[in-house]
Scaffold this active site. Structure first.
Site, mmCIF file in Angstrom:
data_model
loop_
_atom_site.group_PDB
_atom_site.id
_atom_site.type_symbol
_atom_site.label_atom_id
_atom_site.label_comp_id
_atom_site.label_asym_id
_atom_site.label_seq_id
_atom_site.Cartn_x
_atom_site.Cartn_y
_atom_site.Cartn_z
ATOM 1 N N LYS A 191 0.852 -1.193 0.000
ATOM 2 C CA LYS A 191 0.000 0.000 0.000
ATOM 3 C C LYS A 191 0.887 1.242 0.000
ATOM 4 O O LYS A 191 1.483 1.604 1.006
ATOM 5 C CB LYS A 191 -0.920 0.055 1.231
ATOM 6 C CG LYS A 191 -1.989 1.122 1.029
ATOM 7 C CD LYS A 191 -2.601 1.653 2.305
ATOM 8 C CE LYS A 191 -1.917 2.848 2.866
ATOM 9 N NZ LYS A 191 -1.888 4.050 2.015
ATOM 10 N N GLU A 194 -1.345 7.500 -0.202
ATOM 11 C CA GLU A 194 -2.405 8.040 -1.059
ATOM 12 C C GLU A 194 -1.923 9.271 -1.831
ATOM 13 O O GLU A 194 -2.518 9.647 -2.840
ATOM 14 C CB GLU A 194 -3.636 8.387 -0.211
ATOM 15 C CG GLU A 194 -3.419 9.378 0.930
ATOM 16 C CD GLU A 194 -2.827 8.741 2.212
ATOM 17 O OE1 GLU A 194 -2.412 7.571 2.158
ATOM 18 O OE2 GLU A 194 -2.774 9.444 3.241
ATOM 19 N N GLY A 244 6.938 5.119 7.933
ATOM 20 C CA GLY A 244 6.085 6.305 8.034
ATOM 21 C C GLY A 244 6.285 6.975 9.370
ATOM 22 O O GLY A 244 7.340 6.834 10.004
ATOM 23 N N GLY A 249 2.998 4.388 13.183
ATOM 24 C CA GLY A 249 3.727 3.164 13.539
ATOM 25 C C GLY A 249 3.201 2.556 14.836
ATOM 26 O O GLY A 249 3.026 1.339 14.948
ATOM 27 N N GLU A 266 9.930 1.490 10.369
ATOM 28 C CA GLU A 266 10.945 2.510 10.049
ATOM 29 C C GLU A 266 10.256 3.843 10.229
ATOM 30 O O GLU A 266 9.424 4.241 9.395
ATOM 31 C CB GLU A 266 11.420 2.357 8.599
ATOM 32 C CG GLU A 266 12.076 1.033 8.281
ATOM 33 C CD GLU A 266 13.463 0.915 8.884
ATOM 34 O OE1 GLU A 266 14.057 1.943 9.246
ATOM 35 O OE2 GLU A 266 13.931 -0.219 9.022
ATOM 36 N N CYS A 300 13.407 11.151 6.631
ATOM 37 C CA CYS A 300 13.532 10.632 7.992
ATOM 38 C C CYS A 300 14.930 10.873 8.532
ATOM 39 O O CYS A 300 15.124 11.074 9.718
ATOM 40 C CB CYS A 300 13.207 9.150 8.010
ATOM 41 S SG CYS A 300 14.225 8.189 6.892
ATOM 42 N N GLU A 400 10.150 16.313 14.997
ATOM 43 C CA GLU A 400 10.453 16.185 13.570
ATOM 44 C C GLU A 400 9.671 17.254 12.807
ATOM 45 O O GLU A 400 8.455 17.172 12.679
ATOM 46 C CB GLU A 400 10.035 14.776 13.110
ATOM 47 C CG GLU A 400 10.485 14.451 11.712
ATOM 48 C CD GLU A 400 10.045 13.062 11.274
ATOM 49 O OE1 GLU A 400 8.859 12.712 11.476
ATOM 50 O OE2 GLU A 400 10.890 12.334 10.731
#
Ligand code: NAD
Length: 507
Positions: A191, A194, A244, A249, A266, A300, A400
């Site tokens: 997947k 989107e 993601g 997560g 991850e 990331c 982040e």
């Protein structure tokens, strides 16, 4: 506004929208309810793709196809050599289609075309590397269990894996997962985000062309709810491999616990680089600039905070600001552009609010600090930004930001630098700059991170494992450890000859 190097429209004509559909059991399909979602280019605002928007039934059909393909055994029990042939063919096809894939990657994500091209070419290399691993799968043998016993440890494919990916490096990240899963003999349901579905669909076309059997790799397009959630909860799935945000997560980990499936994650990072006074400050400044502006900071591994020794903080910050002024940002389709557009208007707002909140709390913007409308392109750009006069507890220094924003902190001693690095929820990567190898090695041993760079930043190789500690994730991708994630251990114990002592005495 600070004068910067803005790249106006390259005037390149854009292709017709790509039509992205599900790939289920070897067949390209629309959603049963014909729902679609549209993706507009973050840089140019044109319609880039119209994608089928899947629901629970499409996700379940894809899982069923992957389950059947795995249980039939043809793929799982095929030889590593025959799997490698297909993976190598995929690598060739990726290289052959590099222009088409890179253009769509740029149009959907906003990243510079030069970086999209490097990403696709790096992805092809991952397929080649995984092909080499397909022929190296083996367990252990134990011949020290006694004369009448032989033990063998087998490594078997874990089964059906869900591969859920983000928007920032769509083609690279699926290539960090899928070829390793296929090399191991697993089957997959993929997947993509989107926001960036198209290049994963092109990969689906190439898999078919390379001869991958139907049902071995399936693609379902759509949102986390319900597609991602179905892929994380369905009992027919044996493992979820997710890249993601840390928030999602955690949700996936909780959702997958209902069936105790394996989860590899991850996730995000707030990656520090520590700069000592004896470092080569020019090289450090260049790497810091690369580290924070690459992929517009939507990375990331973004080197989004630097921790600089007080003696050199002014000199180094000036160097980084001077480079920030020169870094070309603007139309991602211009080959000279190095910083492209931001993924969405909502994300632009999030980036800006980190900067404005820091300023309201006493921080100084040394350069940048605002959005910018690029001539002939659009408004979804954020200036390369350096923020100083920060305290370590400010959100911009801890969280982040996922944008082209550098947070500058200072330190006096190695211990202080390490506690600033380690006082963080994240632990993805970290770096140290010093000509003294003892300083570098002391730092590398004590910093809490999955990857440590010394006197460099963000180098990566298929051979070198990648992943995070703490809330940056669990498990590893790449290298032989990346293959191991998709393998399960089976113990086989064999008696030799008729030597077993009866458990129940015959008397
Ligand atoms: P995201 O977590 O919002 O989405 C990632 C994927 O998860 C998408 O496909 C999304 O549709 C899906 N998803 C959303 N909700 C879900 C749910 N409840 N169940 C299952 N799937 C769901 O992340 P993003 O915004 O696409 O990507 C940015 C984040 O990814 C950043 O935090 C970044 O640090 C991280 N990232 C990490 C790495 C790494 O290797 N550590 C690499 C790239 C990106």
């Amino acid at each position: 506004m600070t004068k910067m190097r803005v790249i106006p429209s390259a005037g390149i004509s854009l292709p017709e929208p790509f039509s992205a559909r599900h790939l289920i059991d070897g067949t390209w399909r629309d959603s049963a309810d014909e729902a679609v979602s549209e993706r507009h280019s973050p840089a140019h605002a044109n319609l880039v793709s119209v994608a089928a928007k899947g629901g629970t039934s499409e996700a379940q059909a894809a899982i069923a196809a992957a389950r059947n393909a795995f249980d039939a055994g043809d793929w799982a029990f095929s030889s590593g050599a025959s799997r490698a042939v297909i993976l190598l063919k995929v690598a060739d096809l990726i290289e052959h289609d590099l222009d088409r894939i890179a253009l769509l990657e740029t149009l959907e994500s906003g990243k510079p075309i030069s970086q999209a091209r490097a990403e696709i070419s790096g992805a092809a290399d991952l397929w080649r590397y995984a092909a080499s691993l397909a022929r190296m799968i083996h367990g252990d043998s134990h011949n020290s269990l006694g004369a009448d016993m032989l033990g063998v440890v087998l490594k078997e494919p874990i089964g059906v894996v869900s591969l859920i990916t983000p928007w920032n490096f769509p083609f690279l990240i699926i290539s960090q997962k899928l070829p390793f899963a296929l090399a191991a003999g697993c089957t997959a349901v993929i997947k993509p985000s989107e926001l960036t579905p198209s290049t994963t669909c092109i990969l689906g076309e190439l898999l078919t062309e390379a001869g991958l059997p139907n049902g071995v790799a399936n693609i379902v397009l759509g949102f986390g709810d319900p597609v991602g959630e179905t892929l994380s909860t369905d009992p027919r799935v044996d493992m979820v491999s997710f890249t993601g945000s840390t928030g999602v997560g955690k949700r996936i980990s909780a959702a997958a616990s209902g069936t105790l499936k394996k989860v590899s994650l991850e996730l995000g990072g707030k990656n520090p680089q520590v700069i000592f006074p004896d470092a080569d400050l020019d090289q450090a400044a260049d790497a810091i600039t690369f580290g924070v502006y690459f992929n517009a900071g939507e990375c990331c591994n973004s080197g989004s905070r630097i921790i600089v020794h007080e003696e050199v903080v002014e000199e180094l910050t000036q160097k980084v600001v001077a480079l920030s002024r020169k870094v070309p940002f603007g139309d991602p389709l211009d080959p000279s552009t190095q910083v492209g557009a931001i993924i969405s208007p909502e994300h632009m707002e999030k980036i800006d609010s980190y900067v404005q909140d820091a300023v309201a709390d006493g921080a100084t913007v040394a350069i940048g600090g605002a959005a910018l409308n690029v001539d002939g392109v659009g408004p979804q750009f954020y200036q390369p930004t350096v923020v100083t006069n920060l305290r370590p507890n400010m959100p911009i220094a801890r969280e982040e930001v996922f944008g082209p924003v550098l947070a500058v902190l200072t330190f006096k001693t190695l211990d202080e630098a390490l506690s600033l690095c380690n006082d963080a929820a994240y632990g993805l990567s970290a770096g140290v700059w010093s000509k003294d190898m003892s300083t570098c090695l002391s730092f590398a041993r004590r910093v809490q991170a999955g990857t440590v760079w010394t006197n460099t930043w963000m180098d990566g190789f298929p051979e070198m494992p990648f992943g995070g500690v703490k809330e940056s994730g669990q498990g590893r991708e790449l290298g032989r450890y990346g293959l191991d994630e998709f393998l399960e251990v089976k113990t086989l114990q064999m008696r030799i000859g008729d030597t077993r002592q009866p458990w129940v005495s015959s008397e």
